[in-house]
Every structure is written in C-alpha cells, then in structure tokens.
Enzyme design. Sequence first.
Site, short mmCIF file in Angstrom:
data_model
loop_
_atom_site.label_atom_id
_atom_site.label_comp_id
_atom_site.label_asym_id
_atom_site.label_seq_id
_atom_site.Cartn_x
_atom_site.Cartn_y
_atom_site.Cartn_z
N GLU A 98 0.82 -1.21 0.00
CA GLU A 98 0.00 0.00 0.00
C GLU A 98 0.86 1.27 0.00
OE1 GLU A 98 -2.96 0.24 -0.74
OE2 GLU A 98 -3.67 -1.81 -0.51
N CYS A 125 -20.17 -2.32 -16.87
CA CYS A 125 -19.99 -1.97 -15.45
C CYS A 125 -21.10 -2.59 -14.60
CB CYS A 125 -20.01 -0.46 -15.27
SG CYS A 125 -19.76 0.05 -13.56
N ASP A 132 -9.27 6.57 -2.36
CA ASP A 132 -8.13 6.91 -3.22
C ASP A 132 -8.68 7.53 -4.50
OD1 ASP A 132 -9.28 4.72 -4.43
OD2 ASP A 132 -7.38 3.91 -5.12
N CYS A 155 -18.72 1.80 -19.41
CA CYS A 155 -20.02 1.74 -18.73
C CYS A 155 -20.85 0.53 -19.18
CB CYS A 155 -20.79 3.03 -18.99
SG CYS A 155 -19.96 4.51 -18.36
N CYS A 214 -14.23 1.75 -14.54
CA CYS A 214 -14.60 3.16 -14.34
C CYS A 214 -13.34 4.02 -14.45
CB CYS A 214 -15.27 3.33 -12.97
SG CYS A 214 -16.13 4.91 -12.76
N CYS A 248 -25.91 3.96 -11.59
CA CYS A 248 -24.97 5.07 -11.77
C CYS A 248 -25.67 6.30 -12.36
CB CYS A 248 -23.80 4.64 -12.67
SG CYS A 248 -22.57 5.94 -12.88
N TYR A 267 -5.83 7.08 3.81
CA TYR A 267 -6.04 5.99 2.86
C TYR A 267 -5.38 4.70 3.34
CZ TYR A 267 -5.22 2.67 -0.70
OH TYR A 267 -5.14 1.46 -1.35
#
Length: 330
Positions: free
Chosen positions: A25, A188, A126, A185, A178, A194, A108
């Site tokens: 991370e 998705c 993030d 899309c 995305c 959305c 984060y």
Amino acid sequence: MPWRVPPADRKAGTAPDPYRVWLSEVMLQQTTVATVRDYFERFTARWPDVSALAAAADADVMGEWAGLGYYARARNLLKCARVVTDTHGGAFPADHAALLGLPGIGPYTAAAISSIAFDLPHAVLDGNVERVMARLYDIHTPLPDAKPELLARAESLTPATRPGDYAQAVMDLGATICTPKSPACGICPLRDPCRARQRGTAPELPKKLPKKAKPVRHGRVYLGQRADGAWLLETRPDKGLLGGMLGWPGSDWVDTALPMPESAPPCDADWQVLPGEVRHTFTHFHLILQIMTAEIRADATPDRGHFVDPAGFRPSDLPTVMRKAFDLAR
DNA sequence: TACGCGTGGTG
DNA sequence: TCACCAAGCGT
C-alpha cells in the site's frame, strides 16, 4: 498481484500478512501497479518481515527504493518499521487509530490495512474511489473540495462483512472499468444505479480544479571519477527534493538558464562540459541539467561528497534524474 | 490549508 | 510532444 491473497486461500483460512499489505500500500501511493510489482518482489525477498526491514541500513533501503519516486515514503517506511518493531512487539496494530499514528500511514493507507489485513470496516478513499463515487452519485463539485462528500458516500457503501474484499473490488472497478478516460459503462456492474451514466456525464467526472503550470529550472551536476574507477557522489540531506538519496554534487537549480548558477566544483580537477543535457520533469517543475565530467587525481581531497568504489556502485541506487546524468556520461 | 514531493505509461 | 494520470502523506 503478489501481495494479494486469492479468495480460495482466504476462505481456507490464510489471512493476508499485514507487513505485505502495508508495504504494497505504501508503494502504491500515487504509483501504478505495474511499476510497484518488481519493487515489491525485491523488497520482500531481501526483507521478508518488518523486523528484518527495521534492521536494514538506511542506505540499502533508499537504494532499493531508487526509481520509485516520492522518497519520503522510503524514509517513513524505515521509521515505521522501527516503531512497529521497537514499540509494537514486531506486529502491526490491528487498530485504525494506531495505524494512522504511524509514519507514512495516512487516511487511505490506514483504511486499506485495517480493511484488507484485519477485516475492519474502514472506507478507502483513493483516486479510484473518488472517481467511482463522483460518477455513481453524479457529483460535480471539483476536487479536492468534493473529498468530504465523496468520503461520506464511500463510507455509506462500505459493508460490515468482507470490507477488505470490498475495498479492493471498488478500487479494481475504478482501475479497470470506471477509468478516467473512456469508461466501460457497458460492462460496469454499477451501470444501472450510476447517475452519471444515466445523465451522460461520466466521462467528465470527477471535476478537478486547474493545475499550475510547471516552470523550467536549470542546474549543473559534476560527475567525477578517479583512475581507480571510484565515483564522487554525495548523500543528499534528508529534507526536501530527493531527500536521503544518493546523487551527483552540483549547483542549486534556478529559474533562469543564464548565467549558469555559480557553483564551486566538488573537487579540484579539469572539469569539462559534456555535450548534450539532461531533461527531467518532477512533480512541480521541469529541469534541464548541464553535465560536467572530469578525471580526479588519486591524491585529491573532495570538498563535497565521498568516493564510491566501482564494486560498491549500483547505478540503480540513483534516483532517475541522477541516473539519466550517469547514462549520458557513460 | 496549500503546497512540496517522482516516475513511467498513455492518448 | 506533452499534459494528464496513478492504490497520498507530511508539514
């Protein structure tokens, strides 16, 4: 990704190693998966656990981090490893607030470790999640002003069960479907709820405040080598640009090309201008470097830096701008 | 709070 | 060629 525990293993009772989650991370902060992979493999091979990393020499860790950028991360990585080893008994605390207090761990990363390594329901926010939330809820407030609202949306969607899988899934969604440009899309899993897709605004979200233009700065570095092959290098001060990294001695970097900034050579020698120049772009400015080279007499004493014998010199220990200078001079 | 802080890939 | 972008943090 080598730091992930596959669903089958996790089901069988294999929990992610907090050390590997933390290391990955931190490396992934503002850095792409493709770039991180090799660094992660080298770090874990050389330092398999947090106590091994805590015992490492500073210069070894900075050298292994070279090329990955944002070098304060490497300095804080070592600080954090030593705090965990010295005051937490060698184990990362399974507690969000305690994680947040460790060097180099911000909102984060604390949420990522909490959820992925310890199954605690904390929301990661993030760049990916910001984009997914902005589109899912059609939020047009520009970043960074929109952050509190995006965080509230992210928190409300984070489930109590398998929060770590959810965190990685929503980031994967942002990274692969995305996407910033040309979002997919059509495939998705969130296409129905959305709001941005419904309204056709997905490609323009999230809005961002305009960025400042990058100025051009100029400077000069000295690449000196003795007849025995030793290079004259210096370890930069811990604070500021390329802090703690190995580099070539040189001038300050200034805003005007002429006159070239006054800088005493680091050692008495017959310095010559190398044809060509090094161009490099940092976060907030472009840099053009003039390269000076010389062979340094065996009995010379440098005013700055120290000699590194060829057997102990790895060009890969240099940050990229310094390695570019080396490559040009070779 | 706004800014300083790297790098490599991409369109 | 170049601006944009990436799993942000510290001060």
